[in-house]
Design an enzyme around this catalytic site. Structure first.
Site, short mmCIF file in Angstrom:
data_model
loop_
_atom_site.label_atom_id
_atom_site.label_comp_id
_atom_site.label_asym_id
_atom_site.label_seq_id
_atom_site.Cartn_x
_atom_site.Cartn_y
_atom_site.Cartn_z
N CYS A 148 -7.73 57.76 39.72
CA CYS A 148 -7.11 58.97 39.16
C CYS A 148 -6.55 58.70 37.77
CB CYS A 148 -5.99 59.45 40.11
SG CYS A 148 -5.16 60.93 39.51
N CYS A 151 -3.31 60.40 36.76
CA CYS A 151 -2.12 59.78 37.35
C CYS A 151 -1.79 58.46 36.65
CB CYS A 151 -2.35 59.46 38.84
SG CYS A 151 -3.11 60.78 39.78
N ASP A 152 -2.78 57.64 36.39
CA ASP A 152 -2.52 56.24 36.03
C ASP A 152 -2.84 55.86 34.58
OD1 ASP A 152 -1.65 55.83 38.59
OD2 ASP A 152 -3.59 55.16 39.34
#
Ligand code: NAP
Length: 339
Positions: A148, A151-152
């Site tokens: 992701c 997200c990261d």
């Protein structure tokens, strides 16, 4: 919070629940908050391992009001919130699902031990990330291995990262990563992408992205965190001429230093039990059939859908929660219309 009211009661044996929600991720729990506060008796069939993908995640930085919360803690809070208004949760997998027929008025949901009846159903079973299944991947997940980028990506500021895949998701992950990483290597097993022309154009025009054709990841290297990849490139290809390594059984094996790897080779929706009961697309995702103002309706009357089991595009906890809210509201309205 004070003075929490329980709005629903558990049906007597042999009576149906107003709604059965199958799943236990952000979409399922949000749907349960809306249906129980809408005074529907609500059964969550949460599966043997409740909580969905966030139970396997470490820090979550993009869920509003909870920056930095750990995935399992976020899910525990959502579950507690979902149960606050009277919803019940059973931690069992649903093994079969039957729609109403001439002989049955209600939906029938079976677990290993019991049979449950319901007047309506919300499918929120999610989708599993497809992983590469190579050595190092499991061990380093959350320590440089991710699926992701939204997200990261911020963890990889000024670092070199790889993305694996040739579909739209891989293009999107690579493009998101260019906002932070110094270099993005897009690794694809063939010599052309299956992604849409528009996404490919954006990738090819981005100077931070380098494409590695005819190559796949044989191993993810590193002890505490990802430090590199063992790549195998198909021998005899143009790409193979550009790399140096050991040739073995039709591949050239070589190592690349890297700080992170994003796997974007697709998702598998959890829809086996719904086959032939509810319309699925060619990849097994539930198809929405919006009608009569119900945006989350499926092809089966009384069955609504929420989260990654139908959404292969956004795939975020917050969008799943949003879809759960919509499915919960649709179900409350649907049952009110039936009376
Ligand atoms: P996908 O289209 O199925 O692409 C998966 C990619 O991963 C393919 O290129 C495939 O290679 C590769 N792959 C599969 N297994 C692999 C393995 N074991 N090792 C290495 N590579 C492997 O999946 P997706 O990209 O997640 O997209 C899913 C759907 O969502 C698509 O319909 C897509 O259009 C849609 N989507 C749209 C957008 C957008 O419009 N912005 C964004 C994301 C997703 P091969 O090509 O060789 O099979």
């Amino acid at each position: 919070m004070t003075n929490v009211l329980t709005f629903t009661k558990t049906p007597n044996a042999g009576e149906p629940w107003d709604v059965a929600i199958i799943g236990s991720g952000p979409s399922a729990f949000t749907a349960a908050i809306y249906t129980s506060r809408g005074a529907l008796s609500t059964l969550i069939l949460g599966g043997d391992m409740w909580g969905g993908q966030l139970m396997l995640t470490t820090e979550v930085d993009n869920f509003p009001a909870h920056p930095g919360i750990m995935g399992p803690e976020l899910m525990t809070k959502m579950k507690d919130h979902a149960l606050l208004f009277g919803a019940k949760m059973i931690e069992k997998n649903v093994t079969s699902f039957e729609v109403p027929s001439i002989n049955n008025k209600y939906f029938k949901l079976t677990t290993a031990d019991d049979l449950y009846l319901a007047k309506s159903v919300i499918i929120a079973t999610g989708a599993d990330t497809s992983w590469l299944g190579v050595p190092g991947e499991d061990k380093l997940r959350g320590r440089g291995v991710s699926s992701c980028a939204p997200c990261d990506a911020p963890f990889f500021k000024d670092k070199k990262v790889a993305v694996v895949g040739g579909g739209d998701s891989a293009m999107e992950e690579a493009l998101v990563l260019t906002k932070y990483a110094s270099e993005v290597v897009l690794i694809h097993r063939r010599d052309s992408f299956r992604a849409s022309a528009a996404m490919q154009k954006r990738v090819f025009e981005n100077k931070k992205i380098q494409v590695l054709w005819d190559s796949s990841v044989a191993e993810i290297l590193g002890d505490e965190k990802v430090t590199g990849l063992k790549i195998k490139t198909t021998a005899g290809t143009k790409q193979a001429q550009k790399v140096k390594g050991e040739e073995k059984q039709g591949f050239v094996y070589w190592n690349m230093d890297i700080d992170g790897i994003f796997v974007a080779i697709g998702h598998t929706p959890s829809t086996k039990i719904f086959k032939d009961k509810v319309e699925l697309d060619t990849k097994g995702f539930i198809v929405k059939k919006s009608a009569d103002g119900f945006n989350t309706l499926t092809s089966q009357k009384g069955v609504f859908v929420a989260g990654d089991v139908h959404d292969y595009h956004y795939k975020q906890a917050i969008t799943a929660a949003g879809f759960g809210c919509m499915a919960g509201m649709d179900t409350v309205k649907y049952l009110a219309d039936q009376n």
